[in-house]
Design an enzyme around this catalytic site. Structure first.
Site, PDB file in Angstrom:
ATOM      1  N   HIS A 103       1.656   3.647   8.349  1.00 24.45           N
ATOM      2  CA  HIS A 103       0.951   4.742   9.024  1.00 24.45           C
ATOM      3  C   HIS A 103       2.009   5.447   9.861  1.00 24.45           C
ATOM      4  O   HIS A 103       2.970   4.815  10.327  1.00 24.45           O
ATOM      5  CB  HIS A 103      -0.153   4.215   9.937  1.00 24.45           C
ATOM      6  CG  HIS A 103      -1.211   3.416   9.224  1.00 24.45           C
ATOM      7  ND1 HIS A 103      -2.200   4.006   8.463  1.00 24.45           N
ATOM      8  CD2 HIS A 103      -1.428   2.080   9.151  1.00 24.45           C
ATOM      9  CE1 HIS A 103      -2.986   3.062   7.969  1.00 24.45           C
ATOM     10  NE2 HIS A 103      -2.545   1.882   8.359  1.00 24.45           N
ATOM     11  N   ASN A 115      -6.523   0.969  -2.091  1.00 28.55           N
ATOM     12  CA  ASN A 115      -7.233   1.733  -1.045  1.00 28.55           C
ATOM     13  C   ASN A 115      -6.547   3.069  -0.752  1.00 28.55           C
ATOM     14  O   ASN A 115      -6.199   3.393   0.372  1.00 28.55           O
ATOM     15  CB  ASN A 115      -7.396   0.905   0.241  1.00 28.55           C
ATOM     16  CG  ASN A 115      -6.091   0.407   0.804  1.00 28.55           C
ATOM     17  OD1 ASN A 115      -5.105   0.261   0.091  1.00 28.55           O
ATOM     18  ND2 ASN A 115      -6.071   0.139   2.102  1.00 28.55           N
ATOM     19  N   HIS A 126       0.881  -1.178   0.000  1.00 29.45           N
ATOM     20  CA  HIS A 126       0.000   0.000   0.000  1.00 29.45           C
ATOM     21  C   HIS A 126       0.914   1.222   0.000  1.00 29.45           C
ATOM     22  O   HIS A 126       1.563   1.496   1.013  1.00 29.45           O
ATOM     23  CB  HIS A 126      -0.877   0.031   1.255  1.00 29.45           C
ATOM     24  CG  HIS A 126      -1.730  -1.197   1.449  1.00 29.45           C
ATOM     25  ND1 HIS A 126      -3.052  -1.246   1.088  1.00 29.45           N
ATOM     26  CD2 HIS A 126      -1.445  -2.412   1.973  1.00 29.45           C
ATOM     27  CE1 HIS A 126      -3.559  -2.444   1.396  1.00 29.45           C
ATOM     28  NE2 HIS A 126      -2.596  -3.172   1.941  1.00 29.45           N
ATOM     29  N   PHE A 127       0.959   1.933  -1.117  1.00 31.54           N
ATOM     30  CA  PHE A 127       1.884   3.077  -1.209  1.00 31.54           C
ATOM     31  C   PHE A 127       1.182   4.435  -1.081  1.00 31.54           C
ATOM     32  O   PHE A 127       1.801   5.483  -1.220  1.00 31.54           O
ATOM     33  CB  PHE A 127       2.721   3.003  -2.487  1.00 31.54           C
ATOM     34  CG  PHE A 127       3.862   2.003  -2.419  1.00 31.54           C
ATOM     35  CD1 PHE A 127       4.283   1.458  -1.207  1.00 31.54           C
ATOM     36  CD2 PHE A 127       4.536   1.607  -3.564  1.00 31.54           C
ATOM     37  CE1 PHE A 127       5.338   0.544  -1.142  1.00 31.54           C
ATOM     38  CE2 PHE A 127       5.599   0.710  -3.517  1.00 31.54           C
ATOM     39  CZ  PHE A 127       5.996   0.171  -2.306  1.00 31.54           C
ATOM     40  N   ARG A 128      -0.137   4.440  -0.840  1.00 32.43           N
ATOM     41  CA  ARG A 128      -0.864   5.609  -0.311  1.00 32.43           C
ATOM     42  C   ARG A 128      -1.031   6.797  -1.239  1.00 32.43           C
ATOM     43  O   ARG A 128      -1.590   7.805  -0.803  1.00 32.43           O
ATOM     44  CB  ARG A 128      -0.186   6.113   0.981  1.00 32.43           C
ATOM     45  CG  ARG A 128       0.096   5.072   2.057  1.00 32.43           C
ATOM     46  CD  ARG A 128      -1.133   4.367   2.496  1.00 32.43           C
ATOM     47  NE  ARG A 128      -0.933   3.590   3.741  1.00 32.43           N
ATOM     48  CZ  ARG A 128      -1.739   2.627   4.123  1.00 32.43           C
ATOM     49  NH1 ARG A 128      -2.795   2.307   3.394  1.00 32.43           N
ATOM     50  NH2 ARG A 128      -1.523   1.985   5.239  1.00 32.43           N
ATOM     51  N   HIS A 142      -3.047 -12.580   2.626  1.00 39.31           N
ATOM     52  CA  HIS A 142      -2.654 -12.672   4.049  1.00 39.31           C
ATOM     53  C   HIS A 142      -3.528 -13.607   4.887  1.00 39.31           C
ATOM     54  O   HIS A 142      -4.235 -13.183   5.779  1.00 39.31           O
ATOM     55  CB  HIS A 142      -2.570 -11.286   4.704  1.00 39.31           C
ATOM     56  CG  HIS A 142      -3.649 -10.304   4.353  1.00 39.31           C
ATOM     57  ND1 HIS A 142      -4.976 -10.643   4.249  1.00 39.31           N
ATOM     58  CD2 HIS A 142      -3.578  -8.971   4.100  1.00 39.31           C
ATOM     59  CE1 HIS A 142      -5.673  -9.572   3.945  1.00 39.31           C
ATOM     60  NE2 HIS A 142      -4.842  -8.542   3.843  1.00 39.31           N
ATOM     61  N   ASP A 148       2.270  -6.944   2.592  1.00 34.51           N
ATOM     62  CA  ASP A 148       1.162  -6.099   3.051  1.00 34.51           C
ATOM     63  C   ASP A 148       1.723  -4.809   3.665  1.00 34.51           C
ATOM     64  O   ASP A 148       1.265  -4.353   4.717  1.00 34.51           O
ATOM     65  CB  ASP A 148       0.263  -6.838   4.050  1.00 34.51           C
ATOM     66  CG  ASP A 148      -1.048  -6.100   4.297  1.00 34.51           C
ATOM     67  OD1 ASP A 148      -1.316  -5.110   3.591  1.00 34.51           O
ATOM     68  OD2 ASP A 148      -1.791  -6.505   5.198  1.00 34.51           O
TER      69      ASP A 148
HETATM   70  O1  DOR Z   1      -3.728  -3.864   8.405  1.00 30.47           O
HETATM   71  C1  DOR Z   1      -4.057  -3.529   7.282  1.00 30.47           C
HETATM   72  N1  DOR Z   1      -3.718  -2.332   6.791  1.00 30.47           N
HETATM   73  N2  DOR Z   1      -4.812  -4.348   6.549  1.00 30.47           N
HETATM   74  C2  DOR Z   1      -5.384  -3.952   5.408  1.00 30.47           C
HETATM   75  O2  DOR Z   1      -6.126  -4.702   4.830  1.00 30.47           O
HETATM   76  C3  DOR Z   1      -5.180  -2.593   4.897  1.00 30.47           C
HETATM   77  C4  DOR Z   1      -3.924  -2.037   5.414  1.00 30.47           C
HETATM   78  C5  DOR Z   1      -3.805  -0.564   5.164  1.00 30.47           C
HETATM   79  O3  DOR Z   1      -3.983  -0.172   4.020  1.00 30.47           O
HETATM   80  O4  DOR Z   1      -3.512   0.180   6.091  1.00 30.47           O
END
Ligand code: DOR
Length: 451
Positions: free
Chosen positions: A320, A105, A73-75, A245, A316
């Site tokens: 954050h 996402n 996830h590179f945001r 996962h 994964d």
């Molecule tokens: O812990 C998680 N963080 N699980 C996910 O499915 C999404 C991910 C995130 O994008 O922060």
């Protein structure tokens, strides 16, 4: 194998121990040189006498097929304070990763052709590794999914069955069935049953600060129910799935009987950290979805890695910021970074005898290449793409937060002493990382699926 051409190589990787796959499927480390030209492997053999524009001395190092992390996830766009495509792929490069599949996402989510074009535009000339993007399924884009999944740079459709970070969600069987009926590529699925999550949310809402309840809220039944439901729909629609996962022994017992339609991912976090210790030590920094569980499940994961039920390792990578993670649970967001540590952590497991180096390469290169049709990836052979991961199996290093290039600047593995380390990452024929130094300019290209 030897070179048949006297043409000068662009790059000669000299004297390394090259991990080669024999026709029997066995992996062997052999002292060989690799000649690279125009982004491809031109020859593997004793090439010492042949001219090359540049030489990489790899004596004492092991040369692996380019590794791919198929869940990051590179945001970008929208959450660039956590990560962006440049910082995320820098982290990947430092960790020995040559390509990534990035998740949808973001903000907005990647859900339309325009969203995907926007991400591809942002990635152009800014990614240090190769890349492809998932498109997120939602009730609004179902009729478009068959064409979306075929767009250049798209690695497939992703379904969130349970709410996690972001707004993407397809929770009910009616819509899930419709998603599975659109298109044909393997769909990646996050399996947590949203109804059960909602029913049980009071458990954590009424106990602020109790992060050790995370695996109780998002319990085994939550994961299993979702996996059972989606496997049933997969059988009904004959649509292949990639179950992301996986965390429970119960799901693995189910999935081992559905390998005709389902490929299976697990993460290094779930293979390495255990509850309840991780919550005591790391608090909300150990919080992810689906959760880190107890040793029984971890053992089941290791058995599934050994038996072949697990096909792929994904990090994964879900960064954050430290401030965000410090919020009181359950306000704290779920997720931890991992793209930079996936290889060192797994190499340490190799050192400890939990699996072989060849198996790590199967899980991070050969199987991803086969499952998603990434031609030229997966093993080192003439004609293949010159994406390579060079490691020092003997090097001992302590993982520190200082080393982390992700914008989040932390790792759950800080303080872990590992044996085995990424020394260099070669992207499309260029040495893009060597000894922790990033070289040149971003050379990443879109990964294209041939199936
Ligand atoms: O812990 C998680 N963080 N699980 C996910 O499915 C999404 C991910 C995130 O994008 O922060």
């Amino acid at each position: 194998m030897s070179s048949t051409s006297s043409t000068k190589f662009d790059l000669l990787i000299s004297g390394g121990e090259v991990l080669l796959r024999q026709s029997s499927g066995q992996w062997t480390l052999e002292k060989q040189d690799i000649g690279i030209k125009a982004g491809r492997i031109e020859a593997v053999g004793s090439l010492g006498g042949q001219p090359a524009a540049k030489t990489f001395q790899a004596k004492g190092l092991q040369v692996l097929p380019g590794l791919i992390d198929t869940q990051v996830h590179f945001r970008e766009p929208g959450l660039e304070h956590k990560e962006d495509l440049a910082s995320g792929t820098r982290a990947a490069l430092l960790g020995g990763i040559t390509g990534v599949f990035e998740m949808p996402n973001t903000k907005p989510p990647t859900a339309t052709a325009l969203d995907l074009a926007d991400k591809m535009g942002r990635a152009h000339n800014r990614c240090w590794t190769n890349y492809a993007f998932y498109v997120g399924a939602s009730a609004d884009n179902i009729s478009k999914l068959a064409s979306l999944e075929q767009l250049p740079g798209c690695c497939g459709i992703k379904i969130f069955m349970g709410s996690s970070t972001g707004t993407l969600l397809v929770a009910d069987d009616h819509h899930l069935r419709q998603v599975l009926q659109q298109g044909r590529r393997r769909i990646a699925v996050h399996c947590e049953d949203d109804q059960r999550l909602t029913e049980r949310a009071a458990l954590v809402k009424n106990s602020p600060g109790s992060v050790h309840l995370h695996p109780e809220w998002r319990d085994v039944e939550t994961a299993l129910r979702a996996t059972q439901r989606i496997v049933k729909l997969s059988q009904e629609t004959k649509r292949p799935l990639h179950i992301l996962h996986v965390t429970t022994g119960e799901e693995l017992a189910l999935l081992k009987n559905h390998k005709d339609l389902c490929t299976v991912e697990c993460t290094p976090q779930h293979l390495t950290l255990t509850a309840p210790e991780c919550y005591e030590k790391l608090g909300t920094f150990a919080q992810m979805n689906p959760p880190i569980r107890d040793r029984r499940h971890q053992e089941a994961l290791w058995q599934a890695v050994a038996s072949g039920v697990v096909d792929v390792l994904g990090s994964d990578h879900a960064p954050h910021t430290i401030e965000e993670k410090r919020q009181t649970y359950p306000l704290s967001p779920a997720g931890m970074p991992g793209v930079q540590t996936i290889l060192p952590v797994m190499l340490n497991h190799v050192h400890q005898g939990r699996l072989s180096l060849g198996r790590v390469v199967e899980l991070l290169a050969t199987n991803p290449a086969r499952i998603w049709g990434l031609d030229g990836y997966g093993e080192i052979r003439p004609g293949g793409l010159a994406n390579l991961t060079v490691i020092d199996q003997r090097r001992q290093v302590e993982i520190t937060n200082d080393w982390i290039a992700s914008k989040c600047k932390w790792t759950p593995f800080a303080g872990m002493k590992v044996t085995g380390w990424p020394t260099a990452t070669i992207i499309n024929g260029f040495v893009a990382m060597r000894d922790g130094e990033i070289l040149g300019s971003p050379a990443g290209q879109p990964l294209n699926l041939s199936i």
